[in-house]
Design a protein around this motif. Structure first.
Motif, PDB file in Angstrom:
ATOM      1  N   GLY A  23       0.803  -1.217   0.000  1.00 38.17           N
ATOM      2  CA  GLY A  23       0.000   0.000   0.000  1.00 38.17           C
ATOM      3  C   GLY A  23       0.836   1.267   0.000  1.00 38.17           C
ATOM      4  N   ARG A  24       2.074   1.173   0.449  1.00 40.07           N
ATOM      5  CA  ARG A  24       2.951   2.352   0.490  1.00 40.07           C
ATOM      6  C   ARG A  24       3.757   2.536  -0.798  1.00 40.07           C
ATOM      7  N   LEU A  25       3.717   1.563  -1.670  1.00 42.15           N
ATOM      8  CA  LEU A  25       4.469   1.688  -2.921  1.00 42.15           C
ATOM      9  C   LEU A  25       3.885   2.798  -3.792  1.00 42.15           C
ATOM     10  N   PRO A  26       4.739   3.530  -4.514  1.00 34.79           N
ATOM     11  CA  PRO A  26       4.233   4.575  -5.410  1.00 34.79           C
ATOM     12  C   PRO A  26       3.738   3.978  -6.722  1.00 34.79           C
ATOM     13  N   ALA A  27       2.911   4.724  -7.409  1.00 33.86           N
ATOM     14  CA  ALA A  27       2.464   4.328  -8.751  1.00 33.86           C
ATOM     15  C   ALA A  27       3.459   4.886  -9.758  1.00 33.86           C
ATOM     16  N   ALA A  28       4.680   4.399  -9.677  1.00 36.20           N
ATOM     17  CA  ALA A  28       5.783   4.907 -10.494  1.00 36.20           C
ATOM     18  C   ALA A  28       6.588   3.730 -11.010  1.00 36.20           C
ATOM     19  N   PRO A  29       7.371   3.932 -12.074  1.00 38.46           N
ATOM     20  CA  PRO A  29       8.197   2.821 -12.570  1.00 38.46           C
ATOM     21  C   PRO A  29       9.317   2.488 -11.594  1.00 38.46           C
ATOM     22  N   GLY A  30       9.724   1.229 -11.608  1.00 43.01           N
ATOM     23  CA  GLY A  30      10.813   0.844 -10.728  1.00 43.01           C
ATOM     24  C   GLY A  30      11.081  -0.641 -10.748  1.00 43.01           C
TER      25      GLY A  30
END
Length: 305
Positions: free
Chosen positions: A10-17
């Motif tokens: 839930g703390r992960l960003p909606a970004a590439p990685g």
């Protein structure tokens, strides 16, 4: 899904990685890349689709680690580098399957032309990259040839080639302007990239208006390929550089990266106090400081900090 893992997802960003799963003994289970970290990592506790071979791995996950990248292209390179260096048990292959390519400006009889070459390269003059994906790289060259046709500035053109250059309104006098813009795009200069994108969008939209949908689709694919090659990517360099290390620290967590032969090939995380962390932070190259600091922040966030 355990509560700690659920909270981390839930703390992960909606970004590439890039993400890494660990088991109760701290062993790396799997490394993967994502266009949107939160969605991709969360999908392991839903329908795995074509990843059903990982069903027995998922219950073993007790910790999620992740790095945010500045582009999907950078994430693809980082995953490849890490897997080539050390492949966790549940990864099937050591690195991605994409071709590693470069784009080179060659001067043939005084006329510059774009060509694609496989990486690594021995000749770096006039060479740009590296890029992942042979088809994408070739499409990007096609896009640049479409709107900045260097070949058409050859004063020795004859027959249909000369007629085509005339129809397109291209002359020898355009050579230096085209060359400057092409070089600027390959150097990722925003103004030049915007110029090329605008030219491609206009041609795509004109083709769609004329109901030439296959042609429009081709130009759209070229447009996306240009976006791919100009995306920021700092984890793999064209030529080998001196080995280096970079570190980021946040609230007791030290995240470290090691570069070997111009590639980011190792990623570590450990508990570390501020005084012990200071010498590591002091030797971090300025160009990598923001990347390292940002990912130390993320690491502490995922650990519940």
């Amino acid at each position: 899904m355990g509560s700690a893992v659920r909270a981390a997802v839930g703390r992960l960003p909606a970004a590439p990685g890039v993400y890494r799963f660990r088991d109760a003994r701290g062993r790396a289970l799997y490394i993967g890349r994502a266009t949107a970290l939160r969605h991709r990592v969360g999908s392991y506790w839903a329908d795995l689709g074509d990843r059903r071979h990982l069903e027995r791995m998922v219950p073993q996950i007790v910790r999620v680690e992740a790095l945010v990248c500045d582009s999907v292209h950078e994430a693809a390179w980082l995953e490849r580098n890490l897997l080539e260096r050390s492949r966790p048990r549940w990864n099937r292959v050591a690195g991605g399957a994409e071709e590693a390519m470069c784009i080179r400006l060659e001067h043939r009889s005084g006329v510059p032309r774009l060509v694609t070459v496989h990486w690594p390269v021995t000749e770096t003059a006039g060479t740009f990259g590296p890029y992942l994906g042979g088809n994408r790289t070739r499409l990007a060259v096609s896009a640049l040839d479409r709107v900045l046709p260097l070949w058409a500035t050859d004063d020795r053109l004859a027959g249909s080639a000369r007629d085509l250059a005339r129809v397109r309104g291209v002359a020898v006098a355009d050579r230096e302007r085209f060359l400057a813009t092409v070089t600027a795009v390959l150097c990722r200069r925003p103004d030049a990239v915007l110029t090329v994108r605008d030219l491609l969008v206009r041609q795509r939209d004109r083709a769609a208006t004329n109901l030439a949908f296959e042609h429009a689709a081709r130009i759209q694919a070229e447009l996306e390929a240009v976006d791919w090659i100009v995306a920021e990517q700092k984890v793999t360099h064209l030529t080998a550089r001196p080995d280096a290390e970079a570190y980021g620290w946040h609230d007791g967590l030290l995240v470290g990266f090691r570069f070997h032969a111009g590639r980011l090939c190792d990623w570590t995380q450990r508990v570390c106090g501020p005084r012990a962390a200071r010498p590591y932070l002091d030797r971090t190259p300025p160009a990598l400081a923001e990347f390292a600091r940002r990912n130390a922040d993320l690491g502490r966030t995922l650990a519940g900090g």
